[in-house]
Enzyme design. Structure first.
Site, PDB file in Angstrom:
ATOM      1  N   HIS A 156       9.563 -83.066  39.033  1.00 44.85           N
ATOM      2  CA  HIS A 156       9.816 -82.320  37.784  1.00 44.85           C
ATOM      3  C   HIS A 156       8.505 -81.979  37.066  1.00 44.85           C
ATOM      4  O   HIS A 156       8.483 -81.841  35.845  1.00 44.85           O
ATOM      5  CB  HIS A 156      10.713 -83.119  36.833  1.00 44.85           C
ATOM      6  CG  HIS A 156      11.903 -83.735  37.489  1.00 44.85           C
ATOM      7  ND1 HIS A 156      13.087 -83.067  37.685  1.00 44.85           N
ATOM      8  CD2 HIS A 156      12.072 -84.968  38.048  1.00 44.85           C
ATOM      9  CE1 HIS A 156      13.949 -83.854  38.311  1.00 44.85           C
ATOM     10  NE2 HIS A 156      13.348 -85.008  38.552  1.00 44.85           N
ATOM     11  N   SER A 277     -12.980 -62.107  33.268  1.00 38.02           N
ATOM     12  CA  SER A 277     -12.228 -61.272  32.340  1.00 38.02           C
ATOM     13  C   SER A 277     -13.176 -60.237  31.734  1.00 38.02           C
ATOM     14  O   SER A 277     -14.350 -60.515  31.523  1.00 38.02           O
ATOM     15  CB  SER A 277     -11.634 -62.149  31.237  1.00 38.02           C
ATOM     16  OG  SER A 277     -11.405 -61.382  30.072  1.00 38.02           O
ATOM     17  N   LYS A 283     -13.980 -66.875  30.813  1.00 41.45           N
ATOM     18  CA  LYS A 283     -12.902 -66.968  31.781  1.00 41.45           C
ATOM     19  C   LYS A 283     -13.350 -66.948  33.236  1.00 41.45           C
ATOM     20  O   LYS A 283     -14.267 -66.240  33.617  1.00 41.45           O
ATOM     21  CB  LYS A 283     -11.917 -65.808  31.574  1.00 41.45           C
ATOM     22  CG  LYS A 283     -11.105 -65.958  30.340  1.00 41.45           C
ATOM     23  CD  LYS A 283     -10.036 -67.010  30.515  1.00 41.45           C
ATOM     24  CE  LYS A 283      -8.732 -66.456  30.198  1.00 41.45           C
ATOM     25  NZ  LYS A 283      -7.697 -66.143  30.834  1.00 41.45           N
ATOM     26  N   GLU A 290      -3.004 -66.126  42.448  1.00 45.62           N
ATOM     27  CA  GLU A 290      -1.937 -65.392  41.763  1.00 45.62           C
ATOM     28  C   GLU A 290      -1.455 -64.198  42.586  1.00 45.62           C
ATOM     29  O   GLU A 290      -0.264 -63.910  42.666  1.00 45.62           O
ATOM     30  CB  GLU A 290      -2.416 -64.910  40.388  1.00 45.62           C
ATOM     31  CG  GLU A 290      -2.575 -66.053  39.401  1.00 45.62           C
ATOM     32  CD  GLU A 290      -3.293 -65.646  38.118  1.00 45.62           C
ATOM     33  OE1 GLU A 290      -3.468 -64.443  37.867  1.00 45.62           O
ATOM     34  OE2 GLU A 290      -3.687 -66.564  37.367  1.00 45.62           O
TER      35      GLU A 290
END
Ligand code: ARG
Length: 459
Positions: A156, A277, A283, A290
């Protein structure tokens, strides 16, 4: 417009119809398979006395020259032809004249395209399998180095019990091992040759189908000519296997993204595999992971699209089947790219070993082991569960780990606890006591690694 038929037509095809029908834009990538199949066909035709040896030589020489010229960029596959089969045959006739017109004897584009696509897919299955092999090697070497790297195991997404990085990686080894076996299985089942099925009902020429099958490395010819031209199961099986591979990569990517987050910091993705970024200078984003996760949807889509395209097609060949190519090509390309990039990312990723261990220590992942300690000293498990629950609550209040709680506090809740509790709940003990086959404990992991090493040697 350049097509191989037209004798029974009194009008030109409408240009829009022609464009809608043509497949050369995407099937031109089958040029090498198309030529290879044609060469085998011609060798068989000559062996059966259907072509003369001279005709055979002229055709084969012509086909080999076309292949060479395309590969060297001297001959462009012009999209004015309807499909790759028309391009090759028309170019051959252009170049060698009369004998070229005999190439298509005893053959239809229906069995021709079925063959081309199988030849292509069969090679791609091997290439995909090589990429899985690379990934398995990368995973195995992370495992070998991290038998003692403790980290929390989750259920979980909540810290559950301590495991090792080797153990976590081992779960992915198992997944990709099954993917390898699925690919081998698909290869075996698809390896029959449809050439000689003709349009649907075989042919009246005395073809030796077993011979062409052998020349092309198939285990034998397909045994029903209607199925031979209209079977796309092997593509569906491959797309299903690719979907499962992508699902594995996607889950793995998701974990890498979580592990790479500012909160977790379990890993650091290499600069070469991260992106920045345009606005936020601090970043460093896990874009590759992804994208792999995102592209999974695309491969699932291909499987779904082909399943739906196939479901209503009566026997035998129907033009719907031309729709198999773009989906299959895209899914194969996507899976290959994702496997390559993912393996590169894994190989260069840094594991923050101390941070993982710390996270395991501070998440009460040893609570089960504290309860087991009590059970080993005669306390019933349900009572032990309650006692350790109280200890955890106390630790949460104090903001400390179980192994930071003084012995007096332990004994206040249960007099059964002694100094040796600290050893019993250390990460080392918690992990290494788990010795059942498939568990993270060192002895169990060593046996598993032995099996994996052998598996890779015999790959
Ligand atoms: N371009 C077609 C395909 O990809 C080749 C077979 C065409 N056969 C036919 N009878 N129209 O399926």
């Amino acid at each position: 417009m350049a097509q191989l038929w037209g004798g029974r037509f009194t009008k030109e095809t409408d240009q829009l119809v022609y464009n809608f029908n043509a497949s050369i834009r995407f099937d031109k990538r089958l040029y090498a398979e198309d030529i290879r199949g044609s060469i085998a066909h011609v060798m068989m035709l000559a062996r059966q006395g259907i072509l003369t040896d001279l005709e055979k030589e002229k055709i084969i020489e012509g086909l080999e020259r076309i292949l060479d010229d395309v590969e060297k960029g001297k001959l462009e596959i012009s999209e004015q032809y309807e499909d790759i089969h028309s391009f090759v045959e028309a170019t051959l006739i252009d170049r060698i004249g009369e004998p070229g017109k005999k190439l298509h004897t005893g053959r239809s584009r229906n069995d021709q395209v079925a063959l081309d696509m199988k030849l292509y897919t069969r090679d791609e299955v091997n290439l995909l399998d090589n990429l899985i092999e690379e990934l398995l090697h990368a995973i195995l070497s992370i495992m070998e180095e991290n038998v003692d790297t403790y980290m929390p195991g989750f259920t979980h997404l909540q810290k559950a019990q301590p495991i090792t990085l080797a153990h976590h990686m081992g779960a992915y080894f198992e997944m990709f091992k099954r993917d390898h076996e699925r690919l081998r299985d698909i290869y075996k089942r698809m390896n029959t040759c449809p050439l000689g099925s003709g349009a649907l009902a075989g042919t009246t020429y005395p073809l030796d189908r077993a011979y062409t099958a052998r020349l092309l490395g198939f285990s034998g010819p397909t045994l029903n000519s209607m199925d031979g031209v209209s079977d796309r199961d092997y593509l569906l099986e491959l797309l299903a296997a690719l979907s499962i591979i992508m699902m594995h990569l996607s889950r793995f990517s998701e974990e890498v993204i979580i592990w790479n987050s500012n909160e977790y910091r379990f890993v650091e993705i290499d600069d070469a595999y991260s992106t920045g970024s345009s606005i936020m200078p601090q970043k460093k984003n896990p874009d590759i992971a992804e994208l792999v996760r995102g592209k999974t949807g695309r491969v699932y889509g291909a499987l779904q699209a082909l399943l739906v395209s196939m479901k209503g097609i009566p026997l035998a060949y129907n033009k719907d089947m031309q729709e198999d190519k773009e989906w299959a090509f895209d899914a194969i390309d996507t899976a290959k790219n994702c496997l390559t990039l993912f393996t590169g990312m894994m190989r260069t990723m840094q594991f923050n070993v101390e941070r993982m261990k710390d996270s395991a220590r501070h998440g009460f992942t040893n609570a089960t082991d504290a309860a087991d300690y009590l059970v080993n000293h005669g306390v019933a498990f349900r009572d032990a569960h309650g006692i350790v629950g109280q200890l955890v609550l106390l630790c949460i209040e104090k903001g400390i780990a179980l192994d930071e709680l003084p012995i007096e506090e332990y004994q206040k809740i249960s007099p059964v606890f002694e100094e040796d509790i600290y050893l019993a709940i250390s990460m080392e003990t918690c992990v290494n006591k788990r010795m059942t086959t498939g568990a993270p404990g060192k002895t169990a992991m060593k046996e598993t690694l032995e099996i994996y090493r052998k598996y890779m040697e015999e790959y």
